[in-house]
Scaffold this motif. Structure first.
Motif, PDB file in Angstrom:
ATOM      1  N   LYS A   1       0.807  -1.229   0.000  1.00  0.00           N
ATOM      2  CA  LYS A   1       0.000   0.000   0.000  1.00  0.00           C
ATOM      3  C   LYS A   1       0.837   1.275   0.000  1.00  0.00           C
ATOM      4  O   LYS A   1       0.294   2.368   0.126  1.00  0.00           O
ATOM      5  CB  LYS A   1      -0.978   0.045   1.191  1.00  0.00           C
ATOM      6  CG  LYS A   1      -1.868  -1.168   1.343  1.00  0.00           C
ATOM      7  CD  LYS A   1      -2.775  -0.998   2.558  1.00  0.00           C
ATOM      8  CE  LYS A   1      -3.532  -2.273   2.873  1.00  0.00           C
ATOM      9  NZ  LYS A   1      -4.374  -2.121   4.099  1.00  0.00           N
ATOM     10  N   HIS A   2       2.149   1.140  -0.160  1.00  0.00           N
ATOM     11  CA  HIS A   2       3.035   2.299  -0.098  1.00  0.00           C
ATOM     12  C   HIS A   2       3.665   2.615  -1.448  1.00  0.00           C
ATOM     13  O   HIS A   2       3.895   1.727  -2.271  1.00  0.00           O
ATOM     14  CB  HIS A   2       4.143   2.081   0.932  1.00  0.00           C
ATOM     15  CG  HIS A   2       3.681   2.197   2.346  1.00  0.00           C
ATOM     16  ND1 HIS A   2       3.026   1.183   3.000  1.00  0.00           N
ATOM     17  CD2 HIS A   2       3.767   3.223   3.237  1.00  0.00           C
ATOM     18  CE1 HIS A   2       2.730   1.562   4.235  1.00  0.00           C
ATOM     19  NE2 HIS A   2       3.167   2.795   4.407  1.00  0.00           N
ATOM     20  N   ILE A   3       3.957   3.906  -1.616  1.00  0.00           N
ATOM     21  CA  ILE A   3       4.756   4.407  -2.732  1.00  0.00           C
ATOM     22  C   ILE A   3       6.071   4.890  -2.141  1.00  0.00           C
ATOM     23  O   ILE A   3       6.073   5.663  -1.176  1.00  0.00           O
ATOM     24  CB  ILE A   3       4.052   5.565  -3.465  1.00  0.00           C
ATOM     25  CG1 ILE A   3       2.725   5.098  -4.068  1.00  0.00           C
ATOM     26  CG2 ILE A   3       4.946   6.170  -4.537  1.00  0.00           C
ATOM     27  CD1 ILE A   3       1.540   5.431  -3.197  1.00  0.00           C
ATOM     28  N   HIS A   4       7.181   4.419  -2.698  1.00  0.00           N
ATOM     29  CA  HIS A   4       8.485   4.835  -2.205  1.00  0.00           C
ATOM     30  C   HIS A   4       9.187   5.718  -3.229  1.00  0.00           C
ATOM     31  O   HIS A   4       9.053   5.521  -4.437  1.00  0.00           O
ATOM     32  CB  HIS A   4       9.370   3.626  -1.904  1.00  0.00           C
ATOM     33  CG  HIS A   4       9.026   2.936  -0.620  1.00  0.00           C
ATOM     34  ND1 HIS A   4       9.706   1.828  -0.162  1.00  0.00           N
ATOM     35  CD2 HIS A   4       8.080   3.204   0.316  1.00  0.00           C
ATOM     36  CE1 HIS A   4       9.197   1.440   0.995  1.00  0.00           C
ATOM     37  NE2 HIS A   4       8.200   2.260   1.302  1.00  0.00           N
ATOM     38  N   MET A   5       9.952   6.669  -2.721  1.00  0.00           N
ATOM     39  CA  MET A   5      10.793   7.546  -3.526  1.00  0.00           C
ATOM     40  C   MET A   5      12.228   7.336  -3.046  1.00  0.00           C
ATOM     41  O   MET A   5      12.535   7.577  -1.874  1.00  0.00           O
ATOM     42  CB  MET A   5      10.356   8.998  -3.345  1.00  0.00           C
ATOM     43  CG  MET A   5      11.151  10.019  -4.119  1.00  0.00           C
ATOM     44  SD  MET A   5      10.453  11.688  -3.831  1.00  0.00           S
ATOM     45  CE  MET A   5      11.577  12.696  -4.798  1.00  0.00           C
ATOM     46  N   TYR A   6      13.101   6.824  -3.947  1.00  0.00           N
ATOM     47  CA  TYR A   6      14.471   6.489  -3.581  1.00  0.00           C
ATOM     48  C   TYR A   6      15.466   7.431  -4.249  1.00  0.00           C
ATOM     49  O   TYR A   6      15.243   7.909  -5.371  1.00  0.00           O
ATOM     50  CB  TYR A   6      14.819   5.071  -4.032  1.00  0.00           C
ATOM     51  CG  TYR A   6      14.101   3.957  -3.323  1.00  0.00           C
ATOM     52  CD1 TYR A   6      14.591   3.441  -2.118  1.00  0.00           C
ATOM     53  CD2 TYR A   6      12.950   3.383  -3.860  1.00  0.00           C
ATOM     54  CE1 TYR A   6      13.954   2.388  -1.476  1.00  0.00           C
ATOM     55  CE2 TYR A   6      12.297   2.338  -3.224  1.00  0.00           C
ATOM     56  CZ  TYR A   6      12.799   1.843  -2.031  1.00  0.00           C
ATOM     57  OH  TYR A   6      12.154   0.803  -1.402  1.00  0.00           O
ATOM     58  N   ASP A   7      16.590   7.659  -3.574  1.00  0.00           N
ATOM     59  CA  ASP A   7      17.783   8.246  -4.179  1.00  0.00           C
ATOM     60  C   ASP A   7      18.682   7.067  -4.513  1.00  0.00           C
ATOM     61  O   ASP A   7      19.294   6.457  -3.627  1.00  0.00           O
ATOM     62  CB  ASP A   7      18.470   9.200  -3.205  1.00  0.00           C
ATOM     63  CG  ASP A   7      19.701   9.871  -3.793  1.00  0.00           C
ATOM     64  OD1 ASP A   7      20.382   9.240  -4.625  1.00  0.00           O
ATOM     65  OD2 ASP A   7      19.995  11.019  -3.424  1.00  0.00           O
ATOM     66  N   VAL A   8      18.745   6.734  -5.797  1.00  0.00           N
ATOM     67  CA  VAL A   8      19.478   5.531  -6.202  1.00  0.00           C
ATOM     68  C   VAL A   8      20.971   5.687  -5.978  1.00  0.00           C
ATOM     69  O   VAL A   8      21.654   4.738  -5.587  1.00  0.00           O
ATOM     70  CB  VAL A   8      19.165   5.201  -7.680  1.00  0.00           C
ATOM     71  CG1 VAL A   8      20.039   4.073  -8.192  1.00  0.00           C
ATOM     72  CG2 VAL A   8      17.692   4.822  -7.821  1.00  0.00           C
TER      73      VAL A   8
ATOM     74  N   ALA B   1       8.378   7.638   2.064  1.00  0.00           N
ATOM     75  CA  ALA B   1       7.343   6.639   1.799  1.00  0.00           C
ATOM     76  C   ALA B   1       5.997   7.336   1.912  1.00  0.00           C
ATOM     77  O   ALA B   1       5.738   8.044   2.888  1.00  0.00           O
ATOM     78  CB  ALA B   1       7.445   5.490   2.801  1.00  0.00           C
ATOM     79  N   MET B   2       5.163   7.162   0.902  1.00  0.00           N
ATOM     80  CA  MET B   2       3.849   7.805   0.884  1.00  0.00           C
ATOM     81  C   MET B   2       2.756   6.752   0.922  1.00  0.00           C
ATOM     82  O   MET B   2       2.877   5.699   0.294  1.00  0.00           O
ATOM     83  CB  MET B   2       3.716   8.678  -0.371  1.00  0.00           C
ATOM     84  CG  MET B   2       4.722   9.811  -0.442  1.00  0.00           C
ATOM     85  SD  MET B   2       4.607  10.824  -1.953  1.00  0.00           S
ATOM     86  CE  MET B   2       5.358   9.720  -3.165  1.00  0.00           C
ATOM     87  N   SER B   3       1.719   7.038   1.677  1.00  0.00           N
ATOM     88  CA  SER B   3       0.611   6.091   1.797  1.00  0.00           C
ATOM     89  C   SER B   3      -0.714   6.834   1.703  1.00  0.00           C
ATOM     90  O   SER B   3      -0.783   8.045   1.901  1.00  0.00           O
ATOM     91  CB  SER B   3       0.700   5.322   3.111  1.00  0.00           C
ATOM     92  OG  SER B   3       0.597   6.204   4.212  1.00  0.00           O
ATOM     93  N   GLY B   4      -1.760   6.077   1.398  1.00  0.00           N
ATOM     94  CA  GLY B   4      -3.085   6.662   1.241  1.00  0.00           C
ATOM     95  C   GLY B   4      -4.064   5.696   0.605  1.00  0.00           C
ATOM     96  O   GLY B   4      -5.256   5.745   0.880  1.00  0.00           O
ATOM     97  N   HIS B   5      -3.542   4.813  -0.255  1.00  0.00           N
ATOM     98  CA  HIS B   5      -4.408   3.805  -0.857  1.00  0.00           C
ATOM     99  C   HIS B   5      -4.862   2.799   0.201  1.00  0.00           C
ATOM    100  O   HIS B   5      -4.133   2.500   1.142  1.00  0.00           O
ATOM    101  CB  HIS B   5      -3.682   3.067  -1.982  1.00  0.00           C
ATOM    102  CG  HIS B   5      -3.626   3.825  -3.276  1.00  0.00           C
ATOM    103  ND1 HIS B   5      -4.752   4.109  -4.015  1.00  0.00           N
ATOM    104  CD2 HIS B   5      -2.576   4.346  -3.962  1.00  0.00           C
ATOM    105  CE1 HIS B   5      -4.401   4.765  -5.114  1.00  0.00           C
ATOM    106  NE2 HIS B   5      -3.089   4.937  -5.102  1.00  0.00           N
ATOM    107  N   ALA B   6      -6.053   2.265   0.003  1.00  0.00           N
ATOM    108  CA  ALA B   6      -6.605   1.309   0.966  1.00  0.00           C
ATOM    109  C   ALA B   6      -6.207  -0.126   0.654  1.00  0.00           C
ATOM    110  O   ALA B   6      -6.496  -1.029   1.444  1.00  0.00           O
ATOM    111  CB  ALA B   6      -8.126   1.423   0.984  1.00  0.00           C
TER     112      ALA B   6
ATOM    113  N   THR C   1      -0.915   7.094  -9.340  1.00  0.00           N
ATOM    114  CA  THR C   1      -0.914   5.681  -8.988  1.00  0.00           C
ATOM    115  C   THR C   1      -2.294   5.081  -9.210  1.00  0.00           C
ATOM    116  O   THR C   1      -3.312   5.755  -9.104  1.00  0.00           O
ATOM    117  CB  THR C   1      -0.525   5.472  -7.511  1.00  0.00           C
ATOM    118  OG1 THR C   1      -1.357   6.297  -6.681  1.00  0.00           O
ATOM    119  CG2 THR C   1       0.938   5.815  -7.282  1.00  0.00           C
ATOM    120  N   GLY C   2      -2.302   3.780  -9.526  1.00  0.00           N
ATOM    121  CA  GLY C   2      -3.537   3.025  -9.632  1.00  0.00           C
ATOM    122  C   GLY C   2      -3.508   1.894  -8.633  1.00  0.00           C
ATOM    123  O   GLY C   2      -2.443   1.311  -8.369  1.00  0.00           O
ATOM    124  N   SER C   3      -4.660   1.565  -8.075  1.00  0.00           N
ATOM    125  CA  SER C   3      -4.693   0.608  -6.960  1.00  0.00           C
ATOM    126  C   SER C   3      -5.839  -0.375  -7.086  1.00  0.00           C
ATOM    127  O   SER C   3      -6.822  -0.143  -7.800  1.00  0.00           O
ATOM    128  CB  SER C   3      -4.824   1.391  -5.642  1.00  0.00           C
ATOM    129  OG  SER C   3      -5.120   0.558  -4.551  1.00  0.00           O
TER     130      SER C   3
END
Length: 322
Positions: free
Chosen positions: A224-231, A239-244, A261-263
């Protein structure tokens, strides 16, 4: 930033739609939308009107991914039949058919320069790199188990089953994600595994690098999370959350300022990266959303951004993005 619904095509395919991408504009036409479905077909749509222009057939099982070449009017589709079909977007003529062993052709992406096609190798725990001139696979990048493997998740989800791939903007690095939640980073010129990015603990089904910064990678996971990385620094920025429920797909806007995003919770969300939070939720679909895709810039006659989404409900939705 904001999304506004423009058009939804119901029953765009005969079965669930699992894949969507844009074929970039050429000098003679705007960008076209491509959708792939479990009905074994890829459909080609006009960009703004969502009018069907052609149907590409040939797969014997459902289509799981579509990808478009960045500069030439060709695209590719992968299917549960383990074939990769390459076709001309304008004429709908088959260019090449690439064969993989069973369960070894999943998500795929063309190199930013278009000279390679990276195909997630599923159960082979590899990424195959196909030369787009000869349509031969010259390189196979093996995803090692590594010390950082999420052991419990691997046992439950089947280990290093490679689901998705993404190229950095400069094409020097390739990321691939797995069923166990880890993300492997490769140095492509040296065909060398560099390291794993961790943080997810369930399958990561979608990856995308920022179009404006080759260091920044975004991931979408069943956790349920979206991550943003510095490669470059091997670090998790946020880490962003909100989708059920599971986050099945992710794409980043051409200006690099937002992601969509699609869930499986049946929604499309828009995320403001400066705020690092969800700013809008769209509820056009009645079933899980398998694909989201922003239209590339530079389309002749286009004055606004566009986002498309596809779903198990067999529909395609098109949104204005401002």
């Amino acid at each position: 930033m904001k999304l506004a619904g423009l058009k939804t095509v119901s029953n765009a395919h005969g079965e669930s739609i699992w894949a969507v991408t844009w074929a970039p504009a050429t000098a003679s036409r705007p960008a076209k939308l491509l959708s792939g479905s479990l009905d074994e077909s890829v459909k080609i749509w006009s960009g703004d009107e969502l009018e069907e222009e052609a149907t590409n057939t040939g797969h014997s099982l459902g289509v799981v991914a579509v990808a478009a070449h960045p500069t030439v009017a060709i695209a590719a589709s992968t299917s549960l039949d383990s074939f990769v079909r390459v076709f001309d977007v304008d004429t709908n003529v088959t260019v090449s058919t690439l064969e993989s062993p069973p369960s070894e052709a999943w998500n795929m992406r063309f190199h930013p320069k278009g000279d390679m096609l990276a195909v997630a190798g599923g159960g082979s725990a590899t990424v195959k790199l196909w030369d787009t001139t000869s349509w031969r696979t010259d390189v196979s990048l093996e995803v090692p188990k590594g010390e950082g493997t999420n052991t419990k998740s691997s046992e439950k989800a089947g280990g290093k089953f490679v689901l998705a791939v993404a190229w950095s903007r400069d094409g020097s690095r390739l990321a691939c994600s797995t069923m166990d939640g880890t993300i492997a980073i490769f140095d492509v010129p040296r065909a060398k595994f560099l390291y794993n990015l961790e943080g997810h603990y369930m399958p990561v089904r979608s990856l995308v690098f920022s179009p404006t910064d080759s260091r920044i990678l975004f991931s979408a996971s069943d956790d349920k999370h979206i991550h943003m990385y510095d490669v470059d620094n091997k670090s998790l920025i946020c880490a962003m959350s909100g989708h059920a429920s599971w986050v099945l797909s992710i794409d980043v806007s051409p200006d690099g300022l937002a992601v969509a995003t699609g869930s499986s919770d049946r929604t499309v969300r828009l995320w403001d990266l400066s705020m690092r939070s969800s700013v809008q939720t769209m509820t056009n679909h009645t079933d899980q959303v398998w694909g989201v895709a922003f239209r590339p810039t530079g389309s002749p006659g286009s004055r606004a951004g566009r986002l498309a989404s596809v779903s198990d409900d067999k529909s395609i939705s098109l949104y204005d993005f401002t």
